[in-house]
Design a protein around this motif. Sequence first.
Motif, PDB file in Angstrom:
ATOM      1  N   ASN A 468       0.731  -1.195   0.002  1.00 17.74           N
ATOM      2  CA  ASN A 468       0.021  -0.084  -0.066  1.00 17.74           C
ATOM      3  C   ASN A 468       0.628   1.240   0.082  1.00 17.74           C
ATOM      4  OD1 ASN A 468      -2.553  -1.267   0.272  1.00 17.74           O
ATOM      5  ND2 ASN A 468      -1.998  -1.729   2.253  1.00 17.74           N
ATOM      6  N   PHE A 469       2.130   1.075   0.694  1.00 21.42           N
ATOM      7  CA  PHE A 469       2.781   2.557   0.695  1.00 21.42           C
ATOM      8  C   PHE A 469       4.424   1.978   0.076  1.00 21.42           C
ATOM      9  CE2 PHE A 469       0.082   1.846   4.492  1.00 21.42           C
ATOM     10  CZ  PHE A 469      -0.845   2.452   4.192  1.00 21.42           C
ATOM     11  N   PRO A 470       4.319   1.754  -1.040  1.00 16.92           N
ATOM     12  CA  PRO A 470       5.935   1.592  -1.277  1.00 16.92           C
ATOM     13  C   PRO A 470       6.895   2.706  -1.415  1.00 16.92           C
ATOM     14  CG  PRO A 470       4.424   1.412  -3.170  1.00 16.92           C
ATOM     15  CD  PRO A 470       3.509   1.602  -2.068  1.00 16.92           C
ATOM     16  N   ARG A 471       6.355   3.628  -1.633  1.00 16.68           N
ATOM     17  CA  ARG A 471       7.329   4.997  -1.661  1.00 16.68           C
ATOM     18  C   ARG A 471       7.531   5.216  -0.477  1.00 16.68           C
ATOM     19  NH1 ARG A 471       7.142   7.673  -6.680  1.00 16.68           N
ATOM     20  NH2 ARG A 471       7.868   9.603  -5.592  1.00 16.68           N
ATOM     21  N   SER A 472       6.530   5.296   0.789  1.00 15.59           N
ATOM     22  CA  SER A 472       6.954   5.556   1.980  1.00 15.59           C
ATOM     23  C   SER A 472       7.795   4.629   2.604  1.00 15.59           C
ATOM     24  CB  SER A 472       5.699   5.436   2.691  1.00 15.59           C
ATOM     25  OG  SER A 472       4.627   6.642   2.093  1.00 15.59           O
ATOM     26  N   LEU A 473       7.691   3.328   2.246  1.00 17.63           N
ATOM     27  CA  LEU A 473       8.521   2.337   2.856  1.00 17.63           C
ATOM     28  C   LEU A 473       9.988   2.597   2.030  1.00 17.63           C
ATOM     29  CD1 LEU A 473       8.722  -0.203   4.448  1.00 17.63           C
ATOM     30  CD2 LEU A 473       8.140  -1.363   2.324  1.00 17.63           C
ATOM     31  N   HIS A 474      10.137   3.043   1.055  1.00 17.97           N
ATOM     32  CA  HIS A 474      11.440   3.231   0.573  1.00 17.97           C
ATOM     33  C   HIS A 474      12.181   4.554   1.301  1.00 17.97           C
ATOM     34  CE1 HIS A 474      14.579   3.893  -2.171  1.00 17.97           C
ATOM     35  NE2 HIS A 474      14.478   5.246  -2.345  1.00 17.97           N
ATOM     36  N   VAL A 475      11.367   5.408   1.683  1.00 17.67           N
ATOM     37  CA  VAL A 475      11.535   6.315   2.588  1.00 17.67           C
ATOM     38  C   VAL A 475      12.428   5.929   3.836  1.00 17.67           C
ATOM     39  CG1 VAL A 475      11.226   8.613   3.655  1.00 17.67           C
ATOM     40  CG2 VAL A 475      10.391   8.272   1.429  1.00 17.67           C
ATOM     41  N   ALA A 476      11.441   4.962   4.450  1.00 10.33           N
ATOM     42  CA  ALA A 476      11.938   4.542   6.048  1.00 10.33           C
ATOM     43  C   ALA A 476      12.962   3.617   5.658  1.00 10.33           C
ATOM     44  CB  ALA A 476      10.744   3.622   6.324  1.00 10.33           C
ATOM     45  N   LEU A 494      10.276  -1.026  12.796  1.00  9.23           N
ATOM     46  CA  LEU A 494      10.307   0.180  12.854  1.00  9.23           C
ATOM     47  C   LEU A 494       9.937   0.902  11.307  1.00  9.23           C
ATOM     48  CD1 LEU A 494      12.512   1.216  15.814  1.00  9.23           C
ATOM     49  CD2 LEU A 494       9.961   0.816  15.662  1.00  9.23           C
ATOM     50  N   ALA A 495      10.768   0.221  10.363  1.00  9.30           N
ATOM     51  CA  ALA A 495      10.692   0.691   9.177  1.00  9.30           C
ATOM     52  C   ALA A 495       9.293   0.585   8.572  1.00  9.30           C
ATOM     53  CB  ALA A 495      11.597   0.121   8.205  1.00  9.30           C
ATOM     54  N   ALA A 496       8.594  -0.349   8.920  1.00  8.58           N
ATOM     55  CA  ALA A 496       7.144  -0.817   8.218  1.00  8.58           C
ATOM     56  C   ALA A 496       6.359   0.245   9.067  1.00  8.58           C
ATOM     57  CB  ALA A 496       6.953  -2.005   8.523  1.00  8.58           C
ATOM     58  N   LEU A 497       6.566   0.648  10.283  1.00 10.96           N
ATOM     59  CA  LEU A 497       5.531   1.422  10.979  1.00 10.96           C
ATOM     60  C   LEU A 497       5.792   2.866  10.867  1.00 10.96           C
ATOM     61  CD1 LEU A 497       5.688   0.125  14.869  1.00 10.96           C
ATOM     62  CD2 LEU A 497       3.667   0.355  13.228  1.00 10.96           C
ATOM     63  N   LEU A 498       7.055   3.221  10.314  1.00  5.97           N
ATOM     64  CA  LEU A 498       7.436   4.747   9.931  1.00  5.97           C
ATOM     65  C   LEU A 498       6.688   4.567   8.846  1.00  5.97           C
ATOM     66  CD1 LEU A 498       8.597   7.345  10.296  1.00  5.97           C
ATOM     67  CD2 LEU A 498      10.912   6.334   9.351  1.00  5.97           C
ATOM     68  N   ALA A 499       6.748   3.810   7.683  1.00  7.51           N
ATOM     69  CA  ALA A 499       5.922   3.948   6.612  1.00  7.51           C
ATOM     70  C   ALA A 499       4.770   4.353   6.482  1.00  7.51           C
ATOM     71  CB  ALA A 499       6.391   2.689   5.586  1.00  7.51           C
ATOM     72  N   CYS A 500       4.031   3.751   7.470  1.00 10.53           N
ATOM     73  CA  CYS A 500       2.542   3.814   7.699  1.00 10.53           C
ATOM     74  C   CYS A 500       2.366   5.402   8.200  1.00 10.53           C
ATOM     75  CB  CYS A 500       1.744   2.893   8.579  1.00 10.53           C
ATOM     76  SG  CYS A 500       1.824   1.261   8.083  1.00 10.53           S
ATOM     77  N   CYS A 501       3.263   5.763   9.085  1.00  8.25           N
ATOM     78  CA  CYS A 501       2.983   7.075   9.566  1.00  8.25           C
ATOM     79  C   CYS A 501       3.436   8.146   8.649  1.00  8.25           C
ATOM     80  CB  CYS A 501       4.100   7.122  10.769  1.00  8.25           C
ATOM     81  SG  CYS A 501       3.407   6.283  12.276  1.00  8.25           S
ATOM     82  N   ILE A 502       4.282   8.013   7.833  1.00  2.00           N
ATOM     83  CA  ILE A 502       4.514   9.332   6.857  1.00  2.00           C
ATOM     84  C   ILE A 502       4.019   8.987   5.532  1.00  2.00           C
ATOM     85  CG2 ILE A 502       6.937   9.379   7.861  1.00  2.00           C
ATOM     86  CD1 ILE A 502       8.007   8.095   5.481  1.00  2.00           C
ATOM     87  N   SER A 503       3.103   8.005   5.629  1.00  4.35           N
ATOM     88  CA  SER A 503       2.361   8.027   4.283  1.00  4.35           C
ATOM     89  C   SER A 503       1.277   8.814   3.903  1.00  4.35           C
ATOM     90  CB  SER A 503       1.820   6.397   4.013  1.00  4.35           C
ATOM     91  OG  SER A 503       0.399   6.371   5.239  1.00  4.35           O
ATOM     92  N   GLU A 504       0.770   9.546   5.036  1.00  3.56           N
ATOM     93  CA  GLU A 504      -0.115  10.549   4.740  1.00  3.56           C
ATOM     94  C   GLU A 504       0.416  11.899   3.824  1.00  3.56           C
ATOM     95  OE1 GLU A 504      -1.633  12.513   8.210  1.00  3.56           O
ATOM     96  OE2 GLU A 504       0.088  12.470   9.215  1.00  3.56           O
TER      97      GLU A 504
END
Length: 581
Positions: A468-476, A494-504
């Motif tokens: 769902n958030f490949p670009r966000s996951l790349h940042v994390a 933490l990488a997966a959780l951070l991706a969820c948090c910054i995805s917005e």
Amino acid sequence: MASAKERVLTALTKLNQGTDAVETMTIAEALDLSRSVTSHYLSQLLTENKVQKLTGRPVRWQLVQAAPAPIPEPALQLHAFAEIIGANGSQIDNIRKCIAAVKYPNGGLNMLLTGKSGVGKTFLAHTIYDYARDTKVIAADAPFKVLNCADYANNPELLSSVLFGYVKGAFTGANTNKEGLIQVADGGYLLLDEIHRLSGENQEKLFTFMDTGHFRPIGENRRDSTAQVRIILATTEDPNTVLLDTFQRRVPVSVHITSYADRPLDERLAFIRTLFHGEAQRFNSQLQVAPEVLQMLAALRPVGNVGRLKNLIKVACARAFTRQTDQHPEQMGITLEDFEGEGLTVHADELVITAPMTIPVEMATPGAVTETGGDAAAIQQFLTDQAHPTAADSRLMVQTLEAQHAHDPIRQTILHTLHERLYTRIVRHRFGLKSTAEYEPIFFRLYAERVTVSPDQLRHLQREAAANFPRSLHVADQFYAALPVLNQASHDLLAALLACCISELVDEKIPLRCLMVAHGSRTATSIQSVVNQLCGTYLVDAIDMPIDTTIDQIIGEAKRIVDSFDTSNGFILLVDMGSLS
């Protein structure tokens, strides 16, 4: 109004209460839908992992039962082991082994400690003994004896007499009976250091005692002696090459102690703080350790491990003291000058520490890495309750944890400074996500506490983030790739959780991926930072090409990054050719 798919799920939930599985036609009739439409929605629910299809004909369906909440392991009562750096970190498995060996019924289990010189094998052996006394497994006055086998390597007969004792007349000079260390250590512990220097014959004598508890002093031919001794062996060598197979089989517990250079960064900093604290107490003076000293010591590969590190710090503090005009200084500064001439070898990895370390004379003993367990339990419960958590759900959960810690001081300030600097440089600047600053403190706490969840929960969250958030996951992933690893499973979580948090704040609908490659140590990433910050979101990636980097290295790095992208909708590669042919 509920959608047709939700109505199908509701109907299955009700019908499933009275039977193990429900046929497609039964659900269709309950909802007055056609079989094909019902089957269509059931297939969607199957894809979402909300229902499961049983094999056979006719097809039958069941709800996917929520996994039972994980039963947390009871908190490990560390007692004396709490003083070991890494007790709740990299050494937790070793300590679990030690505790199991101590508590094993009817005399415990013999143990073998391995590791390079100076890693702390003797200290761990003393701690095992202290733990056994703390937990009343052995008597408070039980003995702890040490024998360095290297002292007798050239005289195995003398070693045998020291170990097993002798009787009067056993050899010239044996004028009285003499108890050996095995008898003296009865009821307690015996540490045999440098066990690889024990001869094959003495190994055989020792494993006979391990098997039976019986032994004979030298010169005794009639009667066995008995003792109950818990034996700890220690060696710097590979036991497979220096110990008899028959001997190794008598030692069921093996503990390998990690070298200083291979410990996580927080544990290396804890070693440094602990050793400097000892010197602060010795000189009765507060110490101010310069950032460049911390950076050098944290990146050090000392041949003698912690033992060598301890000596380096002693000498440095002695040098710093000689510069003082006051014989009783309130504070001494420790600089790189105090370590000159030692011929030190450090890691090649880039590690930048910018904050000094202040060591007061009196402070809490810097022991094991702190682990509260509360944050891990909260995250684990969240992932249990939310089989398919949305990004918003994950953000709310992380924000709730942050609110709980809002007034808690951050203790590991040097590690936090590093975390904050990398987060700002990579997440906020390089990828242009300036509004994510609020997440840095809580993600540092989770990082420092090594928060983990079960492997199944981790895999599920990683799949959700990747889908769902490949670009966000790349940042994390880029942030955590730059951050020193304390615990790999925690890093991945933490990488997966951070991706969820910054995805917005990341536009996941941008169809094209763009990679920029340019000459210079930070040219490309500097341009990337400007572009992403001006646009207010993550648009481009970048690879720097330092002048001494080979073309093959750049190609390999570019391929690695491109392989992680979904390029099905197109891909832009911008290359600064420069002087390349």
